[in-house]
Motif scaffolding. Structure first.
Motif, mmCIF file in Angstrom:
data_model
loop_
_atom_site.group_PDB
_atom_site.id
_atom_site.type_symbol
_atom_site.label_atom_id
_atom_site.label_comp_id
_atom_site.label_asym_id
_atom_site.label_seq_id
_atom_site.Cartn_x
_atom_site.Cartn_y
_atom_site.Cartn_z
ATOM 1 N N GLU A 1 10.495 2.594 0.674
ATOM 2 C CA GLU A 1 11.012 4.244 0.390
ATOM 3 C C GLU A 1 10.719 4.386 -0.748
ATOM 4 O O GLU A 1 10.539 5.727 -1.312
ATOM 5 C CB GLU A 1 12.376 4.078 0.869
ATOM 6 C CG GLU A 1 12.558 4.335 2.300
ATOM 7 C CD GLU A 1 13.997 4.347 2.742
ATOM 8 O OE1 GLU A 1 15.022 4.191 1.757
ATOM 9 O OE2 GLU A 1 14.262 4.234 4.106
ATOM 10 N N SER A 2 10.814 3.534 -1.800
ATOM 11 C CA SER A 2 10.518 3.788 -3.234
ATOM 12 C C SER A 2 9.125 3.764 -3.667
ATOM 13 O O SER A 2 8.694 3.809 -4.902
ATOM 14 C CB SER A 2 11.635 2.979 -4.121
ATOM 15 O OG SER A 2 11.119 1.566 -3.945
ATOM 16 N N PHE A 3 8.373 3.160 -2.708
ATOM 17 C CA PHE A 3 6.916 2.802 -3.087
ATOM 18 C C PHE A 3 6.124 4.201 -3.355
ATOM 19 O O PHE A 3 6.334 5.228 -2.574
ATOM 20 C CB PHE A 3 6.333 2.100 -1.976
ATOM 21 C CG PHE A 3 4.887 1.569 -2.339
ATOM 22 C CD1 PHE A 3 4.800 0.264 -3.077
ATOM 23 C CD2 PHE A 3 3.639 2.535 -2.032
ATOM 24 C CE1 PHE A 3 3.737 -0.241 -3.313
ATOM 25 C CE2 PHE A 3 2.394 1.611 -2.310
ATOM 26 C CZ PHE A 3 2.544 0.561 -3.002
ATOM 27 N N ASP A 4 5.154 4.383 -4.321
ATOM 28 C CA ASP A 4 4.241 5.563 -4.432
ATOM 29 C C ASP A 4 3.408 5.526 -3.111
ATOM 30 O O ASP A 4 1.901 5.176 -3.271
ATOM 31 C CB ASP A 4 3.453 5.557 -5.664
ATOM 32 C CG ASP A 4 2.696 6.569 -5.739
ATOM 33 O OD1 ASP A 4 2.651 7.745 -5.062
ATOM 34 O OD2 ASP A 4 1.839 6.695 -6.654
ATOM 35 N N GLN A 5 3.831 6.190 -2.027
ATOM 36 C CA GLN A 5 3.283 6.099 -0.793
ATOM 37 C C GLN A 5 1.719 7.042 -0.753
ATOM 38 O O GLN A 5 0.743 6.590 -0.349
ATOM 39 C CB GLN A 5 4.007 6.565 0.357
ATOM 40 C CG GLN A 5 5.093 5.439 0.476
ATOM 41 C CD GLN A 5 5.937 5.820 1.651
ATOM 42 O OE1 GLN A 5 5.831 6.887 2.327
ATOM 43 N NE2 GLN A 5 7.253 5.259 1.630
ATOM 44 N N ALA A 6 1.974 7.957 -1.502
ATOM 45 C CA ALA A 6 0.920 9.136 -1.450
ATOM 46 C C ALA A 6 -0.308 8.731 -2.068
ATOM 47 O O ALA A 6 -1.462 8.735 -1.650
ATOM 48 C CB ALA A 6 1.311 10.411 -2.482
ATOM 49 N N SER A 7 -0.255 7.392 -3.485
ATOM 50 C CA SER A 7 -1.249 7.078 -3.747
ATOM 51 C C SER A 7 -2.108 6.020 -2.969
ATOM 52 O O SER A 7 -3.154 5.579 -3.326
ATOM 53 C CB SER A 7 -1.115 6.576 -5.246
ATOM 54 O OG SER A 7 -0.008 5.326 -4.997
ATOM 55 N N HIS A 8 -1.649 5.383 -1.957
ATOM 56 C CA HIS A 8 -2.042 4.385 -1.161
ATOM 57 C C HIS A 8 -2.084 4.822 0.392
ATOM 58 O O HIS A 8 -1.176 4.519 1.205
ATOM 59 C CB HIS A 8 -1.349 3.349 -1.314
ATOM 60 C CG HIS A 8 -1.302 2.506 -2.589
ATOM 61 N ND1 HIS A 8 -0.641 3.143 -3.636
ATOM 62 C CD2 HIS A 8 -2.089 1.572 -3.239
ATOM 63 C CE1 HIS A 8 -0.805 2.408 -4.759
ATOM 64 N NE2 HIS A 8 -1.471 1.427 -4.575
ATOM 65 N N PRO A 9 -3.003 5.683 0.804
ATOM 66 C CA PRO A 9 -3.100 6.191 2.108
ATOM 67 C C PRO A 9 -3.292 5.247 3.066
ATOM 68 O O PRO A 9 -4.214 4.796 2.949
ATOM 69 C CB PRO A 9 -3.847 7.510 2.182
ATOM 70 C CG PRO A 9 -4.605 7.582 0.787
ATOM 71 C CD PRO A 9 -4.077 6.309 0.087
ATOM 72 N N LEU A 10 -2.640 5.419 4.230
ATOM 73 C CA LEU A 10 -2.808 4.106 5.398
ATOM 74 C C LEU A 10 -2.889 5.187 6.427
ATOM 75 O O LEU A 10 -2.165 5.900 6.951
ATOM 76 C CB LEU A 10 -1.536 3.098 5.252
ATOM 77 C CG LEU A 10 -1.464 2.098 4.126
ATOM 78 C CD1 LEU A 10 -0.298 1.442 4.451
ATOM 79 C CD2 LEU A 10 -2.541 1.333 3.987
ATOM 80 N N ALA A 11 -3.698 4.552 7.597
ATOM 81 C CA ALA A 11 -3.795 4.952 8.903
ATOM 82 C C ALA A 11 -3.262 3.964 10.011
ATOM 83 O O ALA A 11 -4.026 2.924 9.950
ATOM 84 C CB ALA A 11 -4.895 5.654 9.210
ATOM 85 N N GLU A 12 -2.407 4.290 10.751
ATOM 86 C CA GLU A 12 -2.172 3.131 11.852
ATOM 87 C C GLU A 12 -3.336 3.281 12.569
ATOM 88 O O GLU A 12 -3.661 4.325 12.983
ATOM 89 C CB GLU A 12 -0.764 3.776 12.530
ATOM 90 C CG GLU A 12 -0.228 2.412 13.093
ATOM 91 C CD GLU A 12 1.427 3.051 13.584
ATOM 92 O OE1 GLU A 12 1.531 2.558 14.890
ATOM 93 O OE2 GLU A 12 2.041 3.681 12.892
ATOM 94 N N VAL A 13 -3.548 2.178 13.451
ATOM 95 C CA VAL A 13 -4.554 2.135 14.223
ATOM 96 C C VAL A 13 -4.302 1.285 15.273
ATOM 97 O O VAL A 13 -3.350 0.405 15.154
ATOM 98 C CB VAL A 13 -5.938 1.561 13.812
ATOM 99 C CG1 VAL A 13 -6.581 2.351 12.560
ATOM 100 C CG2 VAL A 13 -5.954 0.259 12.909
ATOM 101 N N SER A 14 -4.983 1.407 16.456
ATOM 102 C CA SER A 14 -4.496 0.459 17.597
ATOM 103 C C SER A 14 -5.853 -0.392 17.718
ATOM 104 O O SER A 14 -6.926 0.103 17.860
ATOM 105 C CB SER A 14 -4.111 1.151 18.871
ATOM 106 O OG SER A 14 -5.012 2.038 19.378
ATOM 107 N N VAL A 15 -5.741 -1.534 18.133
ATOM 108 C CA VAL A 15 -6.724 -2.614 18.269
ATOM 109 C C VAL A 15 -6.440 -2.838 19.758
ATOM 110 O O VAL A 15 -5.498 -3.818 19.890
ATOM 111 C CB VAL A 15 -7.109 -3.771 17.300
ATOM 112 C CG1 VAL A 15 -7.865 -4.648 17.739
ATOM 113 C CG2 VAL A 15 -7.264 -3.256 15.861
#
Length: 176
Positions: free
Chosen positions: A161-175
């Motif tokens: 929650e306190s992480f700078d999330q905007a600077s490290h974009p992630l996309a959830e993927v399904s394998v």
């Protein structure tokens, strides 16, 4: 007799270690991750794992990475487990002596081993990347939000929650 059996049973479960692993790949990533998950399930049939997240290569240009976190229980010592995981990396075509910023077929990092903190068998625990990298912290927080990192009172959920999330974009993927 029965009592010895009960005691032995109790011993064997308590000597199991709880370990969390960070897994990543950006070369033939889906195939390598599917394969290593099957291998880890051989170590622990009750392995748990997070969603898989895709992120852009950071610090160099290369294909996107896929990352996830798994939890296993093992009777192996930290040193022996580390050797087994390095062998798995090699089996999946990982080259030796890779530069930190480079493409890789498979990375398996020990994030936590029980409640060990500090340098243990040459491995820094909890692994510093947990706090530094969204692609480790987010899947780990998803898997175990209330887990507190050894040596600190911070839960994974609070760290994310306190992480700078905007600077490290992630996309959830399904394998599949």
């Amino acid at each position: 007799g029965m009592w010895a059996l009960l005691l032995n049973g109790a011993m064997s479960t308590s000597s199991m270690h709880r370990v969390f692993l960070g897994i990543g790949s950006n070369i033939d990533a889906e195939t390598n991750i599917r394969s290593v998950l099957a291998r880890l399930r051989d170590l622990d049939s009750e392995m748990i794992f997070s969603s898989i997240y895709r992120s852009e290569a950071m610090g160099f240009s290369g294909p996107p990475f896929l990352n996830l976190v798994t939890g296993i229980r093992t009777g192996e010592s930290l040193k022996d487990l580390s050797s087994q995981l390095k062998a798995m990396e090699r089996d999946h075509g990982r080259a030796e002596g890779l530069h930190k910023y480079s493409s890789r077929t498979l990375d398996i990092d020990i994030l936590l081993y029980d409640d060990l903190a500090g340098l243990q068998s040459g491995i820094e625990l909890p692994r510093p990347e947990i706090r530094l990298n969204a692609y480790v912290l987010r899947p780990f927080a998803e898997l175990k939000p209330k887990l507190k990192l050894p040596g600190s009172g911070d839960t994974l959920e609070a760290l994310w929650e306190s992480f700078d999330q905007a600077s490290h974009p992630l996309a959830e993927v399904s394998v599949e």
